[in-house]
Design a protein around this motif. Structure first.
Motif, short mmCIF file in Angstrom:
data_model
loop_
_atom_site.label_atom_id
_atom_site.label_comp_id
_atom_site.label_asym_id
_atom_site.label_seq_id
_atom_site.Cartn_x
_atom_site.Cartn_y
_atom_site.Cartn_z
N GLY A 56 0.81 -1.23 0.00
CA GLY A 56 0.00 0.00 0.00
C GLY A 56 0.84 1.26 0.00
N GLY A 57 1.77 1.36 -0.98
CA GLY A 57 2.71 2.49 -0.97
C GLY A 57 2.30 3.67 -1.83
N THR A 58 1.12 3.64 -2.43
CA THR A 58 0.79 4.72 -3.36
C THR A 58 0.13 5.93 -2.69
N ILE A 61 0.17 6.75 4.56
CA ILE A 61 1.29 6.31 5.40
C ILE A 61 2.27 5.44 4.60
N GLY A 62 1.72 4.54 3.77
CA GLY A 62 2.58 3.65 2.97
C GLY A 62 3.46 4.44 2.01
N HIS A 63 2.89 5.48 1.40
CA HIS A 63 3.64 6.34 0.48
C HIS A 63 4.81 7.00 1.22
N ASN A 134 1.59 -2.74 5.65
CA ASN A 134 0.96 -1.44 5.91
C ASN A 134 -0.52 -1.39 5.56
N VAL A 135 -0.95 -2.15 4.53
CA VAL A 135 -2.34 -2.01 4.07
C VAL A 135 -3.34 -2.33 5.18
N GLY A 136 -4.37 -1.52 5.22
CA GLY A 136 -5.46 -1.80 6.14
C GLY A 136 -6.70 -1.06 5.66
N THR A 202 -8.97 -6.42 14.38
CA THR A 202 -7.88 -6.86 13.48
C THR A 202 -6.55 -6.25 13.92
N LYS A 203 -6.60 -5.02 14.42
CA LYS A 203 -5.35 -4.38 14.86
C LYS A 203 -4.87 -5.02 16.17
N GLY A 204 -5.81 -5.41 17.02
CA GLY A 204 -5.43 -6.14 18.23
C GLY A 204 -4.75 -7.44 17.88
N PRO A 229 -0.77 4.24 14.89
CA PRO A 229 -1.14 5.65 14.78
C PRO A 229 -2.56 5.94 15.30
N TRP A 230 -2.76 7.20 15.67
CA TRP A 230 -4.08 7.80 15.86
C TRP A 230 -4.34 8.55 14.56
N TYR A 231 -5.19 9.56 14.54
CA TYR A 231 -5.54 10.18 13.25
C TYR A 231 -4.35 10.80 12.53
N THR A 234 -4.60 11.30 5.91
CA THR A 234 -4.53 10.48 4.71
C THR A 234 -5.93 10.37 4.09
N SER A 235 -5.94 9.79 2.88
CA SER A 235 -7.22 9.66 2.17
C SER A 235 -8.20 8.78 2.95
N MET A 236 -7.68 7.86 3.76
CA MET A 236 -8.56 6.94 4.47
C MET A 236 -9.51 7.66 5.45
N VAL A 237 -9.01 8.73 6.05
CA VAL A 237 -9.80 9.39 7.10
C VAL A 237 -10.30 10.78 6.69
N GLU A 238 -10.08 11.11 5.40
CA GLU A 238 -10.47 12.43 4.89
C GLU A 238 -11.95 12.70 5.13
N1 LIG Z 1 -4.83 7.38 8.53
C1 LIG Z 1 -5.05 7.14 9.80
O1 LIG Z 1 -5.55 8.00 10.56
C2 LIG Z 1 -4.68 5.80 10.37
C3 LIG Z 1 -4.77 5.64 11.76
C4 LIG Z 1 -4.43 4.40 12.32
C5 LIG Z 1 -3.99 3.38 11.51
N2 LIG Z 1 -3.93 3.56 10.16
C6 LIG Z 1 -3.47 2.42 9.36
O2 LIG Z 1 -2.46 2.84 8.46
C7 LIG Z 1 -2.46 2.00 7.31
C8 LIG Z 1 -2.43 2.88 6.08
O3 LIG Z 1 -3.56 3.71 6.12
P1 LIG Z 1 -3.63 5.09 5.31
O4 LIG Z 1 -4.43 6.00 6.14
O5 LIG Z 1 -2.30 5.49 4.83
O6 LIG Z 1 -4.55 4.59 4.08
P2 LIG Z 1 -4.80 5.22 2.63
O7 LIG Z 1 -4.44 6.67 2.59
O8 LIG Z 1 -6.19 4.83 2.28
O9 LIG Z 1 -3.77 4.41 1.71
C9 LIG Z 1 -3.93 3.05 1.59
C10 LIG Z 1 -2.88 2.49 0.64
O10 LIG Z 1 -3.02 1.07 0.63
C11 LIG Z 1 -3.44 0.63 -0.67
N3 LIG Z 1 -4.43 -0.43 -0.48
C12 LIG Z 1 -5.62 -0.34 0.16
N4 LIG Z 1 -6.26 -1.53 0.14
C13 LIG Z 1 -5.44 -2.39 -0.51
C14 LIG Z 1 -5.52 -3.74 -0.85
N5 LIG Z 1 -6.59 -4.49 -0.54
N6 LIG Z 1 -4.49 -4.31 -1.51
C15 LIG Z 1 -3.40 -3.59 -1.84
N7 LIG Z 1 -3.26 -2.29 -1.54
C16 LIG Z 1 -4.27 -1.69 -0.90
C17 LIG Z 1 -4.00 1.86 -1.34
O11 LIG Z 1 -3.92 1.79 -2.76
P3 LIG Z 1 -5.14 1.18 -3.63
O12 LIG Z 1 -6.40 1.82 -3.12
O13 LIG Z 1 -4.80 1.53 -5.04
O14 LIG Z 1 -5.13 -0.29 -3.40
C18 LIG Z 1 -3.08 2.93 -0.78
O15 LIG Z 1 -1.83 2.90 -1.44
C19 LIG Z 1 -3.70 1.11 7.45
O16 LIG Z 1 -3.34 -0.15 7.95
C20 LIG Z 1 -4.56 1.84 8.48
O17 LIG Z 1 -5.38 0.98 9.20
C21 LIG Z 1 -4.26 4.74 9.59
#
Ligand SMILES: NC(=O)c1ccc[n+]([C@@H]2O[C@H](COP(=O)([O-])OP(=O)(O)OC[C@H]3O[C@@H](n4cnc5c(N)ncnc54)[C@H](OP(=O)(O)O)[C@@H]3O)[C@@H](O)[C@H]2O)c1
Length: 301
Positions: A56-58, A61-63, A134-136, A202-204, A229-231, A234-238
């Motif tokens: 999930g590097g695109t 957090i992965g990027h 990293n993916v979640g 799942t995180k536990g 992490p907390w908030y 990223t696009s996930m929590v936008e």
């Molecule tokens: N952001 C937060 O506030 C936060 C807080 C606590 C924990 N986290 C954890 O941090 C990690 C990264 O979250 P993020 O906020 O950086 O997410 P994000 O901005 O949505 O980015 C997710 C990345 O993972 C890829 N991805 C998602 N689903 C995938 C799949 N099934 N297979 C392969 N690649 C996949 C996405 O690309 P594609 O969509 O193209 O697949 C994208 O590159 C997650 O495990 C999340 O639970 C995030």
């Protein structure tokens, strides 16, 4: 048994103590990262010559992790589902001088995971120094409202994927002689957050796997740690944070009073991969502005 001699110089340059230490279980790894070598050839603060898989590097957090590891000298392979985004990222990293390759892969698919690891193995000649799981994903709703399909999808993406990727990566990490696994967990694995029962579970599970692998794979000198992490912006929590009242509640709950940046997570991940952290394993470290230790601090005295 007493094969190696360590020369220690303290405290005056003219005084030298010589003492013998027993040969460790895996001398090749010790030789690679010990303070003996660190004082000389190995740079403890560099990933030069190492390779990494970051899922999930695109985006998000992965990027940031891909760029952090590359900045420290590593060669990286990453994966995501969206081909266009992956291509754009790979081009931009190339322009920046980073060595990054990529695969299209849905980590929730067993077949995709197997293909991904085959590519990684051939790209890195059967050896992997760093695995970043990293993916979640997340579905926010009350526990009783989850359908069986939603349950399977979140479990497959968040936990089954990392469990299986670790299994597939094991021989490659072992071949490294000093492997490091880092999971992206969440504070939701420690404390309860509204509508996050499934993601939190799942995180536990990831937190517990982090500890098991630290012990089970220590014999192979593979370390296992997680960042929680907390908030983070990223696009996930936008979407959830676009609600102003909700965002204010997040600020109020966070001692540092702000959201985190992806680079504030990737810096810790980078550290956990460095030889400098070679005695740290089995740890889950929060990157949360103090949220998880916050008790009761009312705004008004
Ligand atoms: N952001 C937060 O506030 C936060 C807080 C606590 C924990 N986290 C954890 O941090 C990690 C990264 O979250 P993020 O906020 O950086 O997410 P994000 O901005 O949505 O980015 C997710 C990345 O993972 C890829 N991805 C998602 N689903 C995938 C799949 N099934 N297979 C392969 N690649 C996949 C996405 O690309 P594609 O969509 O193209 O697949 C994208 O590159 C997650 O495990 C999340 O639970 C995030």
């Amino acid at each position: 048994m007493w094969e190696s001699v360590l020369v220690l110089q303290v405290p005056s340059p003219s005084v030298k103590f010589k003492f013998q230490i027993p040969k460790p279980r895996n001398w090749s790894w010790m030789n690679k990262y010990s303070s003996i070598r660190c004082a000389g050839k190995v740079n403890r603060w560099s990933l030069d010559g190492m390779n990494a898989l970051v899922t999930g590097g695109t985006r998000g957090i992965g990027h940031a992790i891909v760029e952090e590891l590359c900045g420290l000298g590593a060669t990286v392979h990453t994966c995501a589902r969206n081909e266009d985004e992956l291509e754009i990222c790979l081009r931009s990293w190339k322009d920046e001088g980073f060595t990054v390759s990529g695969s299209l892969c849905d980590v929730s698919s067993q077949v995709d995971r197997q293909k991904l690891m085959e590519v990684v193995s051939s790209t890195f000649n059967g050896k992997l120094d760093i695995l970043i799981n990293n993916v979640g994903t997340n579905i926010r709703k009350a526990m009783v409202d989850f359908t069986a399909e939603e349950f399977s999808s979140v479990m497959a993406t968040n936990f089954e994927s990392v469990f299986h990727l670790c299994q597939l990566a094991y021989p490659l990490l072992k071949a490294s002689g000093a492997g490091s696994v880092v999971f992206t967990s969440s504070v939701s694995g420690f404390v309860s957050l509204k509508s996050m029962s499934l993601q939190g579970a799942t995180k536990g599970a990831i937190n517990q796997l982090t500890k098991y692998l630290a012990c089970e794979w220590a014999k192979d000198n593979i370390r296992s740690n997680a960042v929680a992490p907390w908030y983070i912006k990223t696009s996930m929590v936008e979407q959830v944070l676009s609600n102003k009242e909700y965002l204010q509640e997040v600020y109020d709950r966070t001692p540092l009073g702000r959201l985190g940046e992806p680079s504030e997570v990737s810096s810790l991940v980078g550290f956990l991969c460095l030889p400098a952290s070679s005695y740290i394993t089995g740890q889950i470290i929060c990157v949360d502005g103090g949220m998880s230790v916050n008790g009761f601090y009312p705004h008004h005295d």
